[in-house]
Structure formats: structure tokens, C-alpha cells
Design a protein around this motif. Structure first.
Motif, PDB file in Angstrom:
ATOM      1  N   ALA A 270       0.899  -1.145  -0.083  1.00 27.00           N
ATOM      2  CA  ALA A 270      -0.045   0.072   0.037  1.00 27.00           C
ATOM      3  C   ALA A 270       0.886   1.223  -0.166  1.00 27.00           C
ATOM      4  O   ALA A 270       2.169   1.310   0.351  1.00 27.00           O
ATOM      5  CB  ALA A 270      -0.875  -0.083   1.229  1.00 27.00           C
ATOM      6  N   ARG A 271       0.321   2.245  -0.493  1.00 27.26           N
ATOM      7  CA  ARG A 271       1.081   3.756  -0.336  1.00 27.26           C
ATOM      8  C   ARG A 271       1.128   4.374   1.032  1.00 27.26           C
ATOM      9  O   ARG A 271       0.011   4.125   1.694  1.00 27.26           O
ATOM     10  CB  ARG A 271       0.216   4.576  -1.148  1.00 27.26           C
TER      11      ARG A 271
ATOM     12  N   ASP B 112       0.608   4.435   4.383  1.00 26.94           N
ATOM     13  CA  ASP B 112       0.028   3.858   5.582  1.00 26.94           C
ATOM     14  C   ASP B 112      -1.184   3.256   5.093  1.00 26.94           C
ATOM     15  O   ASP B 112      -2.399   3.129   6.029  1.00 26.94           O
ATOM     16  CB  ASP B 112      -0.028   4.647   6.982  1.00 26.94           C
ATOM     17  N   ASP B 113      -1.590   3.579   3.901  1.00 24.90           N
ATOM     18  CA  ASP B 113      -2.874   3.020   3.252  1.00 24.90           C
ATOM     19  C   ASP B 113      -3.345   1.400   3.859  1.00 24.90           C
ATOM     20  O   ASP B 113      -2.332   0.822   4.024  1.00 24.90           O
ATOM     21  CB  ASP B 113      -2.976   3.073   1.643  1.00 24.90           C
ATOM     22  N   CYS B 114      -4.610   1.326   4.072  1.00 24.26           N
ATOM     23  CA  CYS B 114      -5.207   0.072   4.394  1.00 24.26           C
ATOM     24  C   CYS B 114      -6.283  -0.382   3.771  1.00 24.26           C
ATOM     25  O   CYS B 114      -6.833   0.622   3.176  1.00 24.26           O
ATOM     26  CB  CYS B 114      -5.277   0.036   5.874  1.00 24.26           C
ATOM     27  N   THR B 115      -6.198  -1.728   3.638  1.00 23.30           N
ATOM     28  CA  THR B 115      -7.602  -2.259   3.100  1.00 23.30           C
ATOM     29  C   THR B 115      -8.811  -2.145   3.933  1.00 23.30           C
ATOM     30  O   THR B 115      -8.884  -1.670   4.963  1.00 23.30           O
ATOM     31  CB  THR B 115      -7.545  -3.778   2.977  1.00 23.30           C
ATOM     32  N   VAL B 116      -9.925  -2.421   3.145  1.00 27.85           N
ATOM     33  CA  VAL B 116     -11.029  -2.211   3.635  1.00 27.85           C
ATOM     34  C   VAL B 116     -11.291  -3.003   4.969  1.00 27.85           C
ATOM     35  O   VAL B 116     -11.897  -2.544   6.042  1.00 27.85           O
ATOM     36  CB  VAL B 116     -12.453  -2.408   2.840  1.00 27.85           C
ATOM     37  N   GLY B 117     -10.876  -4.344   5.112  1.00 21.03           N
ATOM     38  CA  GLY B 117     -10.884  -5.102   6.255  1.00 21.03           C
ATOM     39  C   GLY B 117     -10.027  -4.372   7.361  1.00 21.03           C
ATOM     40  O   GLY B 117     -10.540  -4.267   8.514  1.00 21.03           O
ATOM     41  N   ALA B 118      -8.865  -4.088   7.082  1.00 22.24           N
ATOM     42  CA  ALA B 118      -8.114  -3.419   8.237  1.00 22.24           C
ATOM     43  C   ALA B 118      -8.702  -2.136   8.635  1.00 22.24           C
ATOM     44  O   ALA B 118      -8.798  -1.895   9.976  1.00 22.24           O
ATOM     45  CB  ALA B 118      -6.744  -2.982   7.642  1.00 22.24           C
ATOM     46  N   ALA B 119      -9.396  -1.254   7.695  1.00 18.62           N
ATOM     47  CA  ALA B 119     -10.010   0.178   7.969  1.00 18.62           C
ATOM     48  C   ALA B 119     -11.278  -0.535   8.854  1.00 18.62           C
ATOM     49  O   ALA B 119     -11.474   0.318   9.689  1.00 18.62           O
ATOM     50  CB  ALA B 119     -10.400   0.753   7.000  1.00 18.62           C
ATOM     51  N   ALA B 120     -11.774  -1.331   8.649  1.00 21.15           N
ATOM     52  CA  ALA B 120     -12.886  -1.669   9.523  1.00 21.15           C
ATOM     53  C   ALA B 120     -12.686  -2.136  11.053  1.00 21.15           C
ATOM     54  O   ALA B 120     -13.336  -1.642  11.988  1.00 21.15           O
ATOM     55  CB  ALA B 120     -13.713  -3.004   8.866  1.00 21.15           C
ATOM     56  N   ARG B 121     -11.436  -2.829  11.021  1.00 24.10           N
ATOM     57  CA  ARG B 121     -11.087  -3.347  12.338  1.00 24.10           C
ATOM     58  C   ARG B 121     -10.605  -2.013  13.175  1.00 24.10           C
ATOM     59  O   ARG B 121     -10.872  -1.987  14.216  1.00 24.10           O
ATOM     60  CB  ARG B 121      -9.818  -4.202  12.194  1.00 24.10           C
ATOM     61  N   LEU B 122     -10.027  -1.036  12.471  1.00 27.03           N
ATOM     62  CA  LEU B 122      -9.437   0.181  12.954  1.00 27.03           C
ATOM     63  C   LEU B 122     -10.697   1.103  13.601  1.00 27.03           C
ATOM     64  O   LEU B 122     -10.516   1.607  14.621  1.00 27.03           O
ATOM     65  CB  LEU B 122      -8.689   0.872  12.026  1.00 27.03           C
TER      66      LEU B 122
ATOM     67  N   PRO C 147     -12.793   5.594  -0.751  1.00 26.73           N
ATOM     68  CA  PRO C 147     -11.661   5.223  -0.329  1.00 26.73           C
ATOM     69  C   PRO C 147     -10.615   6.174  -1.423  1.00 26.73           C
ATOM     70  O   PRO C 147     -11.060   5.877  -2.746  1.00 26.73           O
ATOM     71  CB  PRO C 147     -11.240   3.649  -0.430  1.00 26.73           C
ATOM     72  N   SER C 148      -9.448   6.654  -1.218  1.00 19.76           N
ATOM     73  CA  SER C 148      -8.927   7.181  -1.927  1.00 19.76           C
ATOM     74  C   SER C 148      -8.099   6.652  -3.229  1.00 19.76           C
ATOM     75  O   SER C 148      -7.721   7.052  -4.043  1.00 19.76           O
ATOM     76  CB  SER C 148      -7.731   8.308  -1.182  1.00 19.76           C
ATOM     77  N   GLY C 149      -7.815   5.319  -3.045  1.00 18.03           N
ATOM     78  CA  GLY C 149      -6.988   4.521  -3.814  1.00 18.03           C
ATOM     79  C   GLY C 149      -7.354   3.166  -3.900  1.00 18.03           C
ATOM     80  O   GLY C 149      -8.363   2.656  -3.207  1.00 18.03           O
ATOM     81  N   ARG C 150      -6.692   2.445  -4.796  1.00 17.85           N
ATOM     82  CA  ARG C 150      -7.092   0.940  -5.090  1.00 17.85           C
ATOM     83  C   ARG C 150      -5.592   0.290  -5.193  1.00 17.85           C
ATOM     84  O   ARG C 150      -4.544   0.883  -5.799  1.00 17.85           O
ATOM     85  CB  ARG C 150      -7.813   0.825  -6.427  1.00 17.85           C
ATOM     86  N   SER C 151      -5.660  -0.744  -4.766  1.00 21.27           N
ATOM     87  CA  SER C 151      -4.093  -1.660  -4.993  1.00 21.27           C
ATOM     88  C   SER C 151      -4.206  -2.132  -6.456  1.00 21.27           C
ATOM     89  O   SER C 151      -5.400  -2.115  -7.178  1.00 21.27           O
ATOM     90  CB  SER C 151      -4.093  -2.751  -4.043  1.00 21.27           C
ATOM     91  N   TRP C 152      -3.395  -2.744  -6.963  1.00 21.55           N
ATOM     92  CA  TRP C 152      -2.974  -3.155  -8.427  1.00 21.55           C
ATOM     93  C   TRP C 152      -4.028  -4.121  -8.551  1.00 21.55           C
ATOM     94  O   TRP C 152      -4.540  -4.265  -9.576  1.00 21.55           O
ATOM     95  CB  TRP C 152      -1.837  -3.744  -8.488  1.00 21.55           C
ATOM     96  N   SER C 153      -4.338  -4.948  -7.477  1.00 24.44           N
ATOM     97  CA  SER C 153      -5.467  -6.086  -7.554  1.00 24.44           C
ATOM     98  C   SER C 153      -6.828  -5.638  -7.596  1.00 24.44           C
ATOM     99  O   SER C 153      -7.694  -6.183  -7.444  1.00 24.44           O
ATOM    100  CB  SER C 153      -5.067  -7.183  -6.718  1.00 24.44           C
ATOM    101  N   GLY C 154      -7.197  -4.266  -7.406  1.00 26.56           N
ATOM    102  CA  GLY C 154      -8.552  -3.698  -7.151  1.00 26.56           C
ATOM    103  C   GLY C 154      -8.877  -3.400  -5.880  1.00 26.56           C
ATOM    104  O   GLY C 154     -10.144  -3.204  -5.690  1.00 26.56           O
ATOM    105  N   TYR C 155      -8.196  -3.901  -4.818  1.00 27.30           N
ATOM    106  CA  TYR C 155      -8.647  -3.698  -3.357  1.00 27.30           C
ATOM    107  C   TYR C 155      -8.928  -2.406  -3.087  1.00 27.30           C
ATOM    108  O   TYR C 155      -7.938  -1.337  -3.503  1.00 27.30           O
ATOM    109  CB  TYR C 155      -7.691  -4.277  -2.436  1.00 27.30           C
ATOM    110  N   ARG C 156      -9.907  -1.828  -2.077  1.00 29.03           N
ATOM    111  CA  ARG C 156     -10.011  -0.413  -1.917  1.00 29.03           C
ATOM    112  C   ARG C 156      -8.745  -0.232  -0.772  1.00 29.03           C
ATOM    113  O   ARG C 156      -8.409  -1.040   0.002  1.00 29.03           O
ATOM    114  CB  ARG C 156     -11.186  -0.332  -1.208  1.00 29.03           C
ATOM    115  N   LEU C 157      -8.477   1.086  -1.057  1.00 29.43           N
ATOM    116  CA  LEU C 157      -7.134   1.309  -0.013  1.00 29.43           C
ATOM    117  C   LEU C 157      -7.670   2.732   0.629  1.00 29.43           C
ATOM    118  O   LEU C 157      -7.955   3.826   0.160  1.00 29.43           O
ATOM    119  CB  LEU C 157      -6.049   1.508  -0.720  1.00 29.43           C
ATOM    120  N   TYR C 158      -7.467   2.647   2.053  1.00 24.11           N
ATOM    121  CA  TYR C 158      -8.039   3.958   2.522  1.00 24.11           C
ATOM    122  C   TYR C 158      -6.932   4.642   3.281  1.00 24.11           C
ATOM    123  O   TYR C 158      -6.134   4.128   4.007  1.00 24.11           O
ATOM    124  CB  TYR C 158      -8.954   3.706   3.971  1.00 24.11           C
TER     125      TYR C 158
END
Length: 284
Positions: A22-23, A25-35, A54-65
């Protein structure tokens, strides 16, 4: 000699839960939900309605917060605690720019208002529980019969509009919860006698500030003390309501024209005699 080309090693598949780096400290939707302490479903919904994208996406299409996304999520959660709807929160956050400090001030104000509303609700519930526990529950019809239709539920509504939410209102509710039907009848009879005596004194021309008028003013305060502890300043403010609120004026003037204003006059004069300035009193 085997002329076959050497086989290239087969890449090891990346586990489904893994992400491309991730860029920052960006985190995935799962990590964001836990935080944040919310469900992934909630974050997906906020994304779908444009509340938190979410501001970005990973190369595989995952949301990145991003960190900014998480800050906005925290603002959403706090405003939700104030009872504000998601649409209103979106309008607020997308409106005129506000600093973090400004948001905190507004959130504190809204939360304080909600705490006050909930506290009033708890007091009402406590009063109802006490009444039921003591077996003294009275219906509106029973109170109306006791008061002969003089005050009944209309008076209660007027009083709550003016004083509801105060400690004195809560005390009044506790005392009423403990009253029997005989208590209500006695209170109604004594209130009617007081009003009749006040009207009679006015008709006879009893002057505000006289010994008789002061005695009637004190008797009026004692009558109020049935419901909660009434100081002279409180009595003055209550009497001012007799002329400021047309509903109260109509009630007293039905007994004798001008009675509401006269009661206020004798209470103001009695207060002055006790060293209390009616023009500068506060509820204390």
C-alpha cells in the motif's frame, strides 16, 4: 544428454488476503473496518452512497483507505452518535471547509444536546418505574377528575413546556408519582380555595404590598412547594409567566378579569419586601 529446456519455476499464488504494498499507511477495507470498529458492509455502503470513498486502489483492485479517509470516517462516526443521518453528515462534511477544532466544537455541542435529551428521557422512565413500583399509577382521566378539569393534562403540558428538563421538574414528577387519588383531590381543593381567596382579595381592593397581600403571596408560594422547593425568586419567575403566557392568563382571568396580573403584582411586592428585586431574579 537431455535437450529439453529447463522448466521455469511456477510462481506461488499470493494468498487472497494479501495485498500489493500500500501507499504509505494506506489500509484495506478489512483493516480500516477493524481500526474504526465498524463492519466491512458499513464501509461498502458508505462508499456506495458517496459518503466515504477510499482514495485509492491496489493493483489487484482492493480499496485502500488513506489517513485522510480514516479521519473522515472518524468524523462520520462521531456525528452518527449525535443522531444525525448519513445524508446530513455528508452535506456537512462536503460543505464549507472546517478545521478539526471546529468539528470538535460542533460535535461537542450536538452530543451535549443529545445527552440532555436522553437524561430527560431517563428521568421520565425513572418516574414511571417509581409510580408503578409504588402502585400509584394514575391515568390522565383520574388526574382530570381530581382537578375537576381545571388544569389536567393541559396544565401539565404548559408546565413541561416551560420547566421540563430541569431538576425541579424531575422532583415534581417524583412527588406526583407518590401521590394517591386522595392526595390529588386535596391538592385540587386547596388550589381552588387559594384562587378563590386571591380573586376575592382583588375584588375588595387589597393593595399589593399590604400585610394581607403579602400573606396571600406567601400562601401561593407554599402551594407551589407542594410540587417542588420554590424560593422567592422562583416564585417571581413563575408569576411572570402568568402574564407572559396567554394560556395562564386565560386560566386566572376566567376566575376574575385581571387576576393574573394582580397575582404577579402582589408576588413582586412581597419579594421586594423580602429584599428580592423582581427585575433581576434568576432561577435558583
Amino acid at each position: 544428454m537431455d535437450d529439453a529446456l529447463p522448466q521455469r519455476p511456477t510462481p506461488t499464488p499470493m494468498p487472497a488476503a494479501a495485498e500489493a504494498p500500500a501507499r504509505g499507511d494506506d489500509c484495506t477495507v478489512g483493516a480500516a473496518a477493524r481500526l474504526l470498529g465498524v463492519s466491512v458492509r458499513a464501509l461498502h455502503h458508505w462508499d456506495a452512497i458517496g459518503l466515504l470513498t477510499p482514495s485509492g486502489r491496489s493493483w489487484s483492485g482492493y480499496r485502500l483507505y488513506s489517513d485522510a479517509d480514516l479521519d473522515r470516517a472518524q468524523q462520520i462516526l462521531v456525528y452518527r452518535e449525535t443522531g444525525m443521518g448519513l445524508a446530513a453528515i455528508g452535506e456537512l462534511l462536503d460543505g464549507a471547509p472546517a478545521t478539526a477544532a471546529e468539528h470538535l466544537v460542533e460535535q461537542r455541542r450536538l452530543l451535549s444536546e443529545r445527552i440532555s435529551r436522553l437524561t430527560r428521557m431517563v428521568r421520565v422512565i425513572d418516574t414511571m418505574m417509581e409510580a408503578e413500583t409504588m402502585g400509584n399509577h394514575m391515568s390522565g382521566a383520574e388526574r382530570a377528575r381530581a382537578w375537576h378539569g381545571q388544569w389536567s393534562e393541559e396544565y401539565a403540558a404548559q408546565a413541561e413546556e416551560r420547566w421540563g428538563g430541569t431538576d425541579d421538574w424531575a422532583e415534581s414528577e417524583r412527588r406526583k408519582a407518590a401521590m394517591t387519588l386522595d392526595d390529588w383531590q386535596r391538592a385540587a381543593d386547596e388550589a381552588k380555595r387559594l384562587e378563590a381567596d386571591l380573586a376575592d382579595a382583588m375584588r375588595r381592593g387589597v393593595a399589593p404590598g399590604s400585610q394581607e397581600a403579602n400573606a396571600l403571596a406567601e400562601r401561593h408560594r407554599e402551594e407551589l412547594n407542594r410540587w417542588f422547593d420554590v424560593t422567592v425568586p422562583k416564585q417571581v419567575l413563575i408569576a411572570h409567566g402568568y402574564v407572559d403566557d396567554q394560556r395562564f392568563t386565560d386560566h386566572y382571568d376566567a376566575e376574575e378579569k385581571g387576576l393574573a396580573a394582580w397575582i404577579k403584582e402582589i408576588i413582586d411586592a412581597s419579594a421586594l419586601a423580602q429584599g428580592v428585586d423582581p427585575g433581576s431574579v434568576t432561577w435558583e
